[in-house]
Design a protein around this motif. Structure first.
Motif, mmCIF file in Angstrom:
data_model
loop_
_atom_site.group_PDB
_atom_site.id
_atom_site.type_symbol
_atom_site.label_atom_id
_atom_site.label_comp_id
_atom_site.label_asym_id
_atom_site.label_seq_id
_atom_site.Cartn_x
_atom_site.Cartn_y
_atom_site.Cartn_z
ATOM 1 N N PRO A 141 -34.982 54.408 -78.632
ATOM 2 C CA PRO A 141 -36.261 54.939 -78.168
ATOM 3 C C PRO A 141 -37.276 53.815 -77.983
ATOM 4 C CG PRO A 141 -35.403 56.207 -80.015
ATOM 5 C CD PRO A 141 -34.551 54.988 -79.895
ATOM 6 N N ARG A 142 -38.107 53.940 -76.982
ATOM 7 C CA ARG A 142 -39.062 52.896 -76.663
ATOM 8 C C ARG A 142 -40.481 53.364 -76.889
ATOM 9 N NH1 ARG A 142 -36.291 48.209 -76.667
ATOM 10 N NH2 ARG A 142 -34.205 48.707 -75.940
ATOM 11 N N PHE A 143 -41.318 52.422 -77.269
ATOM 12 C CA PHE A 143 -42.732 52.721 -77.458
ATOM 13 C C PHE A 143 -43.481 52.573 -76.139
ATOM 14 C CE2 PHE A 143 -41.419 51.415 -81.718
ATOM 15 C CZ PHE A 143 -41.967 52.415 -82.493
ATOM 16 N N GLU A 144 -44.534 53.320 -76.026
ATOM 17 C CA GLU A 144 -45.455 53.166 -74.904
ATOM 18 C C GLU A 144 -46.582 52.243 -75.372
ATOM 19 O OE1 GLU A 144 -48.653 55.791 -72.300
ATOM 20 O OE2 GLU A 144 -47.106 56.809 -73.477
ATOM 21 N N VAL A 145 -46.660 51.057 -74.794
ATOM 22 C CA VAL A 145 -47.573 50.028 -75.287
ATOM 23 C C VAL A 145 -48.725 49.811 -74.311
ATOM 24 C CG1 VAL A 145 -47.773 47.657 -76.136
ATOM 25 C CG2 VAL A 145 -45.605 48.908 -76.399
ATOM 26 N N ASP A 146 -49.949 49.906 -74.826
ATOM 27 C CA ASP A 146 -51.149 49.557 -74.073
ATOM 28 C C ASP A 146 -51.775 48.314 -74.700
ATOM 29 O OD1 ASP A 146 -50.945 51.659 -72.292
ATOM 30 O OD2 ASP A 146 -52.102 53.016 -73.563
ATOM 31 N N THR A 147 -52.501 47.556 -73.902
ATOM 32 C CA THR A 147 -53.118 46.333 -74.406
ATOM 33 C C THR A 147 -54.603 46.302 -74.085
ATOM 34 O OG1 THR A 147 -52.646 45.091 -72.380
ATOM 35 C CG2 THR A 147 -50.960 45.060 -74.117
ATOM 36 N N ALA A 148 -55.329 45.546 -74.905
ATOM 37 C CA ALA A 148 -56.763 45.324 -74.687
ATOM 38 C C ALA A 148 -57.072 43.891 -75.105
ATOM 39 C CB ALA A 148 -57.601 46.311 -75.492
ATOM 40 N N LEU A 149 -57.956 43.231 -74.360
ATOM 41 C CA LEU A 149 -58.282 41.831 -74.640
ATOM 42 C C LEU A 149 -59.422 41.672 -75.631
ATOM 43 C CD1 LEU A 149 -58.049 40.324 -71.032
ATOM 44 C CD2 LEU A 149 -56.374 40.136 -72.887
ATOM 45 N N GLN A 150 -60.261 42.708 -75.763
ATOM 46 C CA GLN A 150 -61.421 42.636 -76.642
ATOM 47 C C GLN A 150 -61.489 43.875 -77.530
ATOM 48 O OE1 GLN A 150 -63.590 39.986 -76.903
ATOM 49 N NE2 GLN A 150 -62.193 38.952 -75.492
ATOM 50 N N GLY A 151 -62.196 43.734 -78.650
ATOM 51 C CA GLY A 151 -62.320 44.844 -79.579
ATOM 52 C C GLY A 151 -62.998 46.056 -78.965
ATOM 53 N N GLU A 152 -64.051 45.820 -78.193
ATOM 54 C CA GLU A 152 -64.765 46.935 -77.553
ATOM 55 C C GLU A 152 -63.834 47.705 -76.620
ATOM 56 O OE1 GLU A 152 -65.719 43.851 -77.796
ATOM 57 O OE2 GLU A 152 -67.889 43.614 -78.111
ATOM 58 N N GLU A 153 -62.991 46.969 -75.893
ATOM 59 C CA GLU A 153 -62.045 47.607 -74.986
ATOM 60 C C GLU A 153 -61.020 48.423 -75.764
ATOM 61 O OE1 GLU A 153 -58.668 46.432 -71.604
ATOM 62 O OE2 GLU A 153 -59.808 44.856 -72.633
ATOM 63 N N GLY A 154 -60.558 47.882 -76.884
ATOM 64 C CA GLY A 154 -59.608 48.613 -77.716
ATOM 65 C C GLY A 154 -60.217 49.897 -78.265
ATOM 66 N N PHE A 155 -61.463 49.826 -78.689
ATOM 67 C CA PHE A 155 -62.178 50.997 -79.191
ATOM 68 C C PHE A 155 -62.291 52.067 -78.110
ATOM 69 C CE2 PHE A 155 -66.503 52.952 -79.781
ATOM 70 C CZ PHE A 155 -66.145 53.804 -80.809
ATOM 71 N N THR A 156 -62.595 51.638 -76.882
ATOM 72 C CA THR A 156 -62.694 52.576 -75.764
ATOM 73 C C THR A 156 -61.357 53.244 -75.494
ATOM 74 O OG1 THR A 156 -64.484 51.292 -74.739
ATOM 75 C CG2 THR A 156 -63.258 52.796 -73.318
ATOM 76 N N ARG A 157 -60.274 52.477 -75.558
ATOM 77 C CA ARG A 157 -58.940 53.048 -75.319
ATOM 78 C C ARG A 157 -58.593 54.100 -76.374
ATOM 79 N NH1 ARG A 157 -55.464 51.132 -71.678
ATOM 80 N NH2 ARG A 157 -55.945 49.203 -70.549
ATOM 81 N N VAL A 158 -58.967 53.840 -77.626
ATOM 82 C CA VAL A 158 -58.702 54.807 -78.698
ATOM 83 C C VAL A 158 -59.449 56.110 -78.432
ATOM 84 C CG1 VAL A 158 -59.096 55.314 -81.145
ATOM 85 C CG2 VAL A 158 -58.147 53.104 -80.472
#
Length: 213
Positions: free
Chosen positions: A56-73
């Motif tokens: 089984p494979r994971f679905e991986v998303d990436t973010a370059l900055q903390g603010e971007e990661g917070f928005t993705r969450v």
């Protein structure tokens, strides 16, 4: 090297790192990049040997900055497709550092499992715990890391996330079942009370009583 077993299902992983090469490594290691699988199949065809089974494979998303990661969450929660695990670099110039990023992500999604990845730190482990609290949702991984470490952490934490969600679901269903059971008991008690009052009325009356539907 032998691959660690990955979690079943379509677990979603978020990688927050300002180094794009490291982010691409995560995507490849956790199976979001299908090119490695295609190459493996091609090689097996050329050699005449069956390709190894693909887990089984994971679905991986990436973010370059903390603010971007917070928005993705936050966006993942809005679409009812939350992340199970977030790998967060401790240094994320020029914006939020990893500690603040995790703190903000937990405000949005308290169930998110987080792994701090770092080569060197502006914080001691004690300072990190002072900021984020002592919790089983937080681990630390030192750079440089091995592929097997990433696979094991992602698989174990995603499985833990799924089990926690299942436990909460079962608890809610049990609570709802208890509520319905209490309603049924109350309804039966009320019916018994009405029947008892009806019986007493019949026994205490000298007049003829007729029950009409």
């Amino acid at each position: 090297e032998a691959a660690a077993p990955l979690a079943t299902g379509n677990e979603r992983i978020l990688v927050v790192d300002d180094n794009q090469e490291i982010s691409r490594d995560f995507v490849t290691i956790l199976g979001g990049d299908r090119s490695a699988q295609d190459f493996s199949k091609l090689a097996s065809d050329l050699l005449g040997k069956p390709a190894p089974p693909v887990g089984p494979r994971f679905e991986v998303d990436t973010a370059l900055q903390g603010e971007e990661g917070f928005t993705r969450v936050k966006e993942a929660l809005k679409t009812d497709s939350p992340y199970a695990v977030a790998f967060v670099d401790l240094r994320l110039p020029p914006g939020w550092d990893g500690v603040k990023t995790i703190k903000k992500m937990w405000e949005a999604d308290p169930e998110l499992q987080c792994v701090i990845i770092t080569a060197y730190s502006d914080y001691t482990w004690e300072e990190i715990l002072d900021q984020l609290g002592v919790t089983d949702r937080l681990l630390i991984l030192k750079k440089p890391f091995e592929s097997i470490e990433i696979r094991q952490l992602a698989g174990a934490l995603a499985k833990k996330w799924n089990l926690n969600r299942l436990a909460v679901k079962i608890a809610k269903e049990q609570a709802n079942a208890n509520i319905e059971l209490k309603k049924e008991i109350s309804k039966r008690k009320l019916t018994e009370k009405i029947l008892q009052e009806y019986q007493l009325a019949m026994e205490g009356s000298d007049d003829m009583i007729a029950s009409i539907d």
